[in-house]
Design a protein around this motif. Structure first.
Motif, PDB file in Angstrom:
ATOM      1  N   UNK A  96     100.727   0.598  49.725  1.00 36.71           N
ATOM      2  CA  UNK A  96     102.061   0.621  50.337  1.00 36.71           C
ATOM      3  C   UNK A  96     102.549   2.055  50.516  1.00 36.71           C
ATOM      4  N   UNK A  97     102.319   2.910  49.528  1.00 36.00           N
ATOM      5  CA  UNK A  97     102.716   4.314  49.637  1.00 36.00           C
ATOM      6  C   UNK A  97     101.962   4.997  50.780  1.00 36.00           C
ATOM      7  N   UNK A  98     100.665   4.738  50.889  1.00 35.77           N
ATOM      8  CA  UNK A  98      99.868   5.314  51.974  1.00 35.77           C
ATOM      9  C   UNK A  98     100.358   4.811  53.333  1.00 35.77           C
ATOM     10  N   UNK A  99     100.701   3.528  53.406  1.00 37.77           N
ATOM     11  CA  UNK A  99     101.233   2.961  54.641  1.00 37.77           C
ATOM     12  C   UNK A  99     102.536   3.661  55.027  1.00 37.77           C
ATOM     13  N   UNK A 100     103.399   3.905  54.055  1.00 38.62           N
ATOM     14  CA  UNK A 100     104.668   4.579  54.332  1.00 38.62           C
ATOM     15  C   UNK A 100     104.447   6.026  54.785  1.00 38.62           C
ATOM     16  N   UNK A 101     103.440   6.699  54.239  1.00 41.04           N
ATOM     17  CA  UNK A 101     103.128   8.068  54.681  1.00 41.04           C
ATOM     18  C   UNK A 101     102.648   8.054  56.129  1.00 41.04           C
ATOM     19  N   UNK A 102     101.798   7.088  56.489  1.00 33.50           N
ATOM     20  CA  UNK A 102     101.347   6.985  57.885  1.00 33.50           C
ATOM     21  C   UNK A 102     102.503   6.602  58.803  1.00 33.50           C
ATOM     22  N   UNK A 103     103.403   5.765  58.318  1.00 33.27           N
ATOM     23  CA  UNK A 103     104.598   5.400  59.073  1.00 33.27           C
ATOM     24  C   UNK A 103     105.432   6.654  59.348  1.00 33.27           C
ATOM     25  N   UNK A 104     105.581   7.511  58.339  1.00 33.27           N
ATOM     26  CA  UNK A 104     106.326   8.768  58.505  1.00 33.27           C
ATOM     27  C   UNK A 104     105.705   9.628  59.586  1.00 33.27           C
ATOM     28  N   UNK A 105     104.370   9.676  59.600  1.00 33.76           N
ATOM     29  CA  UNK A 105     103.659  10.516  60.563  1.00 33.76           C
ATOM     30  C   UNK A 105     103.706   9.937  61.974  1.00 33.76           C
ATOM     31  N   UNK A 106     103.501   8.647  62.106  1.00 31.53           N
ATOM     32  CA  UNK A 106     103.343   8.043  63.430  1.00 31.53           C
ATOM     33  C   UNK A 106     104.633   7.533  64.057  1.00 31.53           C
ATOM     34  N   UNK A 107     105.579   7.092  63.262  1.00 29.18           N
ATOM     35  CA  UNK A 107     106.788   6.469  63.799  1.00 29.18           C
ATOM     36  C   UNK A 107     108.006   7.398  63.802  1.00 29.18           C
ATOM     37  N   UNK A 108     107.953   8.457  63.021  1.00 28.01           N
ATOM     38  CA  UNK A 108     109.056   9.412  62.933  1.00 28.01           C
ATOM     39  C   UNK A 108     110.414   8.714  62.782  1.00 28.01           C
ATOM     40  N   UNK A 109     110.600   7.947  61.712  1.00 28.41           N
ATOM     41  CA  UNK A 109     111.869   7.230  61.543  1.00 28.41           C
ATOM     42  C   UNK A 109     113.053   8.189  61.398  1.00 28.41           C
ATOM     43  N   UNK A 110     114.210   7.683  61.755  1.00 33.78           N
ATOM     44  CA  UNK A 110     115.443   8.457  61.676  1.00 33.78           C
ATOM     45  C   UNK A 110     115.718   8.818  60.221  1.00 33.78           C
ATOM     46  N   UNK A 111     116.112  10.075  59.995  1.00 31.58           N
ATOM     47  CA  UNK A 111     116.411  10.526  58.637  1.00 31.58           C
ATOM     48  C   UNK A 111     117.688   9.869  58.129  1.00 31.58           C
ATOM     49  N   UNK A 112     117.715   9.599  56.851  1.00 36.78           N
ATOM     50  CA  UNK A 112     118.877   9.000  56.210  1.00 36.78           C
ATOM     51  C   UNK A 112     119.850  10.104  55.835  1.00 36.78           C
ATOM     52  N   UNK A 113     121.092  10.013  56.310  1.00 36.22           N
ATOM     53  CA  UNK A 113     122.062  11.058  55.950  1.00 36.22           C
ATOM     54  C   UNK A 113     122.491  10.912  54.496  1.00 36.22           C
ATOM     55  N   UNK A 114     122.870  12.017  53.860  1.00 34.64           N
ATOM     56  CA  UNK A 114     123.337  11.922  52.474  1.00 34.64           C
ATOM     57  C   UNK A 114     124.657  11.157  52.408  1.00 34.64           C
ATOM     58  N   UNK A 115     124.876  10.484  51.289  1.00 36.96           N
ATOM     59  CA  UNK A 115     126.133   9.771  51.089  1.00 36.96           C
ATOM     60  C   UNK A 115     127.225  10.760  50.699  1.00 36.96           C
TER      61      UNK A 115
END
Length: 161
Positions: A119-138
């Protein structure tokens, strides 16, 4: 070389630039499984840290030596709050995605096995390939409101017992 000649000028030695990495963190109650994916590496580097302030500090210390492009975590209720807040404090780019997004990406990439490390590896590939929107600080107000809502939930649960 003759006594009157000058030695050749030495070229400045530059240290290699830190590796650009994408990081996926699978969050559990007790531990964080972390996959670090270098742009040029064939497979992610996998590590496990305690999901405690000391474990999070150790993880962030190790990430400071790299150029982190994006960190992706899956929303996991109360367990992701500390790592997200710590990344914001360390000014690291973090994206908090919903579980259905990770599940859909696993399906598209044909990943059927499910372990914390995978799951961690999948999330790293997701970060690389999908470029999800960054979460703003609360904001401080949001943090306080979340604490009040959580406390209210506890009181309601106690009254209904």
């Amino acid at each position: 070389m003759t006594p009157s000649s000058t030695p050749p000028a030495s070229l400045p030695v530059s240290s290699p630039a830190p590796a650009q990495v994408f990081v996926g963190i699978d969050i559990g109650k007790d531990h964080l499984d972390v996959a670090t994916l270098d742009r040029h590496a064939p497979a992610p580097l996998l590590r496990r840290f305690a999901n405690t302030p000391a474990g999070i500090a150790l993880l962030l210390e190790q990430l400071q030596h790299k150029t982190v492009v994006r960190i992706v975590v899956e929303a996991s209720g109360p367990y992701d709050r500390a790592i997200v807040a710590a990344c914001h404090q360390a000014q690291l780019p973090i994206a908090r995605i919903q579980p259905h997004q990770a599940k859909a990406y696993a399906k598209v990439t044909n990943q059927k096995a499910k372990t914390d490390a995978l799951d961690a590896a999948l999330l790293a590939r997701y970060a690389q390939n999908q470029e999800p929107r960054l979460t703003p600080p609360q904001s401080a107000v949001q943090v306080e409101l979340d604490a009040l809502v959580a406390r209210r939930r506890q009181v309601v649960d106690l009254q209904s017992q």
